[in-house]
Design a protein around this motif. Structure first.
Motif, mmCIF file in Angstrom:
data_model
loop_
_atom_site.group_PDB
_atom_site.id
_atom_site.type_symbol
_atom_site.label_atom_id
_atom_site.label_comp_id
_atom_site.label_asym_id
_atom_site.label_seq_id
_atom_site.Cartn_x
_atom_site.Cartn_y
_atom_site.Cartn_z
ATOM 1 N N SER A 193 0.833 -1.193 0.000
ATOM 2 C CA SER A 193 0.000 0.000 0.000
ATOM 3 C C SER A 193 0.867 1.242 0.000
ATOM 4 O O SER A 193 2.023 1.208 0.420
ATOM 5 C CB SER A 193 -0.920 0.014 1.228
ATOM 6 O OG SER A 193 -1.756 -1.121 1.225
ATOM 7 N N GLY A 194 0.296 2.342 -0.437
ATOM 8 C CA GLY A 194 1.011 3.601 -0.455
ATOM 9 C C GLY A 194 0.051 4.762 -0.495
ATOM 10 O O GLY A 194 -1.175 4.588 -0.607
ATOM 11 N N THR A 195 0.604 5.955 -0.374
ATOM 12 C CA THR A 195 -0.198 7.173 -0.407
ATOM 13 C C THR A 195 0.485 8.187 -1.313
ATOM 14 O O THR A 195 1.700 8.394 -1.212
ATOM 15 C CB THR A 195 -0.355 7.770 0.997
ATOM 16 O OG1 THR A 195 -0.970 6.806 1.853
ATOM 17 C CG2 THR A 195 -1.222 9.023 0.963
ATOM 18 N N VAL A 196 -0.304 8.803 -2.188
ATOM 19 C CA VAL A 196 0.185 9.889 -3.024
ATOM 20 C C VAL A 196 -0.696 11.102 -2.775
ATOM 21 O O VAL A 196 -1.860 10.983 -2.368
ATOM 22 C CB VAL A 196 0.186 9.510 -4.519
ATOM 23 C CG1 VAL A 196 1.167 8.392 -4.799
ATOM 24 C CG2 VAL A 196 -1.214 9.126 -4.990
ATOM 25 N N TYR A 197 -0.144 12.271 -3.014
ATOM 26 C CA TYR A 197 -0.877 13.527 -2.838
ATOM 27 C C TYR A 197 -1.184 14.104 -4.213
ATOM 28 O O TYR A 197 -0.285 14.273 -5.041
ATOM 29 C CB TYR A 197 -0.064 14.499 -1.997
ATOM 30 C CG TYR A 197 -0.035 14.120 -0.533
ATOM 31 C CD1 TYR A 197 -0.926 14.695 0.369
ATOM 32 C CD2 TYR A 197 0.854 13.159 -0.070
ATOM 33 C CE1 TYR A 197 -0.919 14.326 1.703
ATOM 34 C CE2 TYR A 197 0.864 12.787 1.264
ATOM 35 C CZ TYR A 197 -0.028 13.373 2.147
ATOM 36 O OH TYR A 197 -0.025 13.009 3.463
ATOM 37 N N VAL A 198 -2.465 14.376 -4.418
ATOM 38 C CA VAL A 198 -2.965 14.807 -5.721
ATOM 39 C C VAL A 198 -3.492 16.233 -5.610
ATOM 40 O O VAL A 198 -4.116 16.607 -4.608
ATOM 41 C CB VAL A 198 -4.086 13.861 -6.210
ATOM 42 C CG1 VAL A 198 -4.627 14.316 -7.556
ATOM 43 C CG2 VAL A 198 -3.570 12.435 -6.290
ATOM 44 N N LEU A 199 -3.229 17.031 -6.646
ATOM 45 C CA LEU A 199 -3.756 18.393 -6.715
ATOM 46 C C LEU A 199 -5.213 18.341 -7.161
ATOM 47 O O LEU A 199 -5.515 17.848 -8.255
ATOM 48 C CB LEU A 199 -2.928 19.233 -7.679
ATOM 49 C CG LEU A 199 -3.376 20.691 -7.842
ATOM 50 C CD1 LEU A 199 -3.228 21.446 -6.525
ATOM 51 C CD2 LEU A 199 -2.577 21.382 -8.936
ATOM 52 N N ALA A 200 -6.114 18.834 -6.289
ATOM 53 C CA ALA A 200 -7.540 18.828 -6.613
ATOM 54 C C ALA A 200 -8.201 20.030 -5.946
ATOM 55 O O ALA A 200 -8.061 20.223 -4.733
ATOM 56 C CB ALA A 200 -8.203 17.536 -6.145
ATOM 57 N N GLY A 201 -8.923 20.817 -6.706
ATOM 58 C CA GLY A 201 -9.629 21.966 -6.153
ATOM 59 C C GLY A 201 -8.710 23.002 -5.549
ATOM 60 O O GLY A 201 -9.063 23.618 -4.543
ATOM 61 N N GLY A 202 -7.534 23.207 -6.118
ATOM 62 C CA GLY A 202 -6.617 24.216 -5.620
ATOM 63 C C GLY A 202 -5.853 23.812 -4.382
ATOM 64 O O GLY A 202 -5.160 24.642 -3.788
ATOM 65 N N GLU A 203 -5.957 22.553 -3.952
ATOM 66 C CA GLU A 203 -5.190 22.077 -2.798
ATOM 67 C C GLU A 203 -4.799 20.621 -3.035
ATOM 68 O O GLU A 203 -5.338 19.956 -3.916
ATOM 69 C CB GLU A 203 -6.015 22.206 -1.513
ATOM 70 C CG GLU A 203 -7.297 21.401 -1.527
ATOM 71 C CD GLU A 203 -8.057 21.542 -0.226
ATOM 72 O OE1 GLU A 203 -7.523 22.175 0.697
ATOM 73 O OE2 GLU A 203 -9.177 21.009 -0.137
ATOM 74 N N ILE A 204 -3.840 20.152 -2.224
ATOM 75 C CA ILE A 204 -3.395 18.774 -2.380
ATOM 76 C C ILE A 204 -4.136 17.890 -1.393
ATOM 77 O O ILE A 204 -4.367 18.270 -0.249
ATOM 78 C CB ILE A 204 -1.871 18.652 -2.188
ATOM 79 C CG1 ILE A 204 -1.443 19.104 -0.793
ATOM 80 C CG2 ILE A 204 -1.125 19.431 -3.252
ATOM 81 C CD1 ILE A 204 0.021 18.809 -0.484
ATOM 82 N N LYS A 205 -4.500 16.708 -1.879
ATOM 83 C CA LYS A 205 -5.256 15.776 -1.062
ATOM 84 C C LYS A 205 -4.597 14.398 -1.146
ATOM 85 O O LYS A 205 -4.156 13.985 -2.226
ATOM 86 C CB LYS A 205 -6.705 15.684 -1.539
ATOM 87 C CG LYS A 205 -7.475 16.984 -1.407
ATOM 88 C CD LYS A 205 -8.908 16.828 -1.875
ATOM 89 C CE LYS A 205 -9.687 18.126 -1.709
ATOM 90 N NZ LYS A 205 -11.092 17.987 -2.171
ATOM 91 N N PRO A 206 -4.548 13.677 -0.025
ATOM 92 C CA PRO A 206 -3.953 12.333 -0.045
ATOM 93 C C PRO A 206 -4.898 11.326 -0.689
ATOM 94 O O PRO A 206 -6.107 11.371 -0.501
ATOM 95 C CB PRO A 206 -3.717 12.027 1.433
ATOM 96 C CG PRO A 206 -4.747 12.839 2.149
ATOM 97 C CD PRO A 206 -4.958 14.081 1.338
ATOM 98 N N VAL A 207 -4.308 10.391 -1.438
ATOM 99 C CA VAL A 207 -5.060 9.320 -2.078
ATOM 100 C C VAL A 207 -4.351 8.007 -1.775
ATOM 101 O O VAL A 207 -3.150 7.867 -2.045
ATOM 102 C CB VAL A 207 -5.164 9.541 -3.602
ATOM 103 C CG1 VAL A 207 -5.846 8.352 -4.260
ATOM 104 C CG2 VAL A 207 -5.906 10.832 -3.906
ATOM 105 N N ALA A 208 -5.073 7.048 -1.205
ATOM 106 C CA ALA A 208 -4.507 5.731 -0.905
ATOM 107 C C ALA A 208 -4.532 4.872 -2.156
ATOM 108 O O ALA A 208 -5.527 4.847 -2.893
ATOM 109 C CB ALA A 208 -5.298 5.055 0.218
ATOM 110 N N VAL A 209 -3.446 4.183 -2.410
ATOM 111 C CA VAL A 209 -3.322 3.345 -3.604
ATOM 112 C C VAL A 209 -2.680 2.016 -3.221
ATOM 113 O O VAL A 209 -2.001 1.892 -2.199
ATOM 114 C CB VAL A 209 -2.477 4.035 -4.696
ATOM 115 C CG1 VAL A 209 -3.173 5.271 -5.227
ATOM 116 C CG2 VAL A 209 -1.087 4.392 -4.161
#
Length: 407
Positions: free
Chosen positions: A348-364
């Protein structure tokens, strides 16, 4: 004077307001994710997971030519890099002592042959006398025994003579195979002794167009390696060129050094140009898994974690936005909250994605990696999403909480 003082104070106030505005604009820009972070796009492509090790190039067939007799090297017929054919003379030892021993053996054969002839004639006479009953049976049996003993001694003498002749022939060492001399370990005048073991005089590579690499892989990687797998490797002599090979054998004899278990993997290599030389260090890479058309993100995106990630989580330990699995961390990717959660899963891992003008964590869920990009097996990440790979150097300094000092 009063008018001049008011003018200076007004100018200072205007400058302070301008500076404060500039500072505010700079801080707003610094908080902008587009300015603060580095981004990369999640794209589809091919990824190959490889395992690597170092090895040594050796001839596929390397023959150590030695001597079975002791003596002094009298002649050398070959040198380094000499091409030889099967049966060609390589080295000649001094034959003086061996020739003397051979002559002694031949003379002994003549002497024993004479004794045998006499015993044979004596047995014939005794048989004739026995037929006429002039002698006893015991006397004849004695002459027969002498004949058989002389015959055995003759056979033994001839065998010893043959042995000495063979040893004399061994004083001339010939090549057992056709190939190239890669090492000459003796010089003229050097004495070689073959009393306990056969000393090596010459090393011959039978065919330098066929080479092998002997390398060792850790037990963690050996399970993914199979016979027949293609291999790529480089050598220091040609750093900008890649060579091909194939896994020939995985040897079952392990090596344990300081509790590290490795297995020898032998790789066959074609060398038609004869540019690969014995003893070169080969840097081997074997592709053990391949995923075509996989969704890929840079490894830096899995390692990235914002400095203020802990502040985004409440005191009650609620996970930040990003969905389930937020407490898991992949290789290099930690949980955004950094608090207590489930045991980490290595897949498992976590990446941070740019969404709505801010970064949000996404589990993958992650798959294989080529040490640059990693396959995304599942999760909310989509092709084209912009993932954070790091922070810009200009954003390393935290904004000051103290405003510009006023007069």
């Amino acid at each position: 004077m009063k008018h001049l003082g008011k003018t200076l104070i007004g100018a200072a106030v205007v400058a302070a307001l301008a500076g404060g505005g500039y500072w505010y604009v700079q801080q707003r820009a610094a908080q902008n994710p587009e300015t603060r972070y580095k981004f990369a796009s999640a794209d589809k492509g091919d990824v190959t997971q490889t395992v690597s090790a170092n090895g040594t190039l050796t001839p596929l067939v390397l023959v150590n030519v030695g001597t079975q007799v002791s003596g002094t090297v009298k002649k050398l017929y070959v040198d380094f890099n000499s091409k030889v054919s099967a049966g060609q003379k390589l080295v000649e030892l001094d034959q003086s002592l061996l020739q003397t021993v051979a002559r002694q053996s031949r003379a002994n054969v003549v002497n024993v042959q004479a004794s045998y002839d006499l015993a044979k004639a004596s047995e014939a006479r005794m048989r004739a006398l026995l037929d006429k009953e002039y002698i006893s049976r015991q006397d004849y049996d004695q002459s027969l025994q002498n004949l058989k003993s002389a015959q055995a001694q003759l056979v033994q003498a001839r065998a010893a003579a043959d042995k000495d002749e063979v040893n004399l022939g061994y004083s001339v060492i010939t090549s057992p195979v056709s190939g190239v001399v890669v090492a000459r370990l003796v010089d003229i005048g050097q004495t070689v002794a073959a009393s306990f073991q056969t000393p090596t005089l010459i090393q011959i590579a039978q065919d330098l167009t066929k080479m092998a690499i002997d390398t060792s892989f850790a037990e963690a990687d050996i399970g993914n390696i199979k016979e027949g797998m293609p291999v790529r490797f480089t050598v220091d002599a040609f750093p900008n060129r890649s060579f091909q090979g194939v896994v020939q054998q995985i040897r079952l004899n392990p090596t344990n050094q300081q509790n590290v278990v490795t297995y020898n993997v032998r790789i066959n290599v074609d060398n038609p140009e004869l540019i690969l030389l014995p003893g070169m260090t080969a840097y081997v890479s074997i592709g053990v898994q391949k995923r075509p058309g996989a969704l890929l993100v840079p490894n830096a995106a899995l390692r990235f974690k914002p400095a203020d990630a802990g502040k985004k989580e409440g005191d009650a330990g609620k996970p930040a936005a990003g969905g389930p699995g937020q407490g898991n961390g992949g290789p290099g990717g930690g949980a955004p909250g950094g608090g207590k959660g489930k045991k980490r899963d290595s897949q498992s891992g976590t990446v941070y994605v740019l969404a709505g003008g801010e970064i949000k964590p996404v589990a993958v869920q992650i798959g294989i990696t080529d040490n640059r990009n990693t396959e995304i097996v599942s999760g909310d990440l989509k092709e084209g999403d912009r993932v954070v790979t790091g922070e810009n150097a200009s954003s390393d300094k935290k904004p000051s909480s103290v405003g510009m000092r006023m007069f």
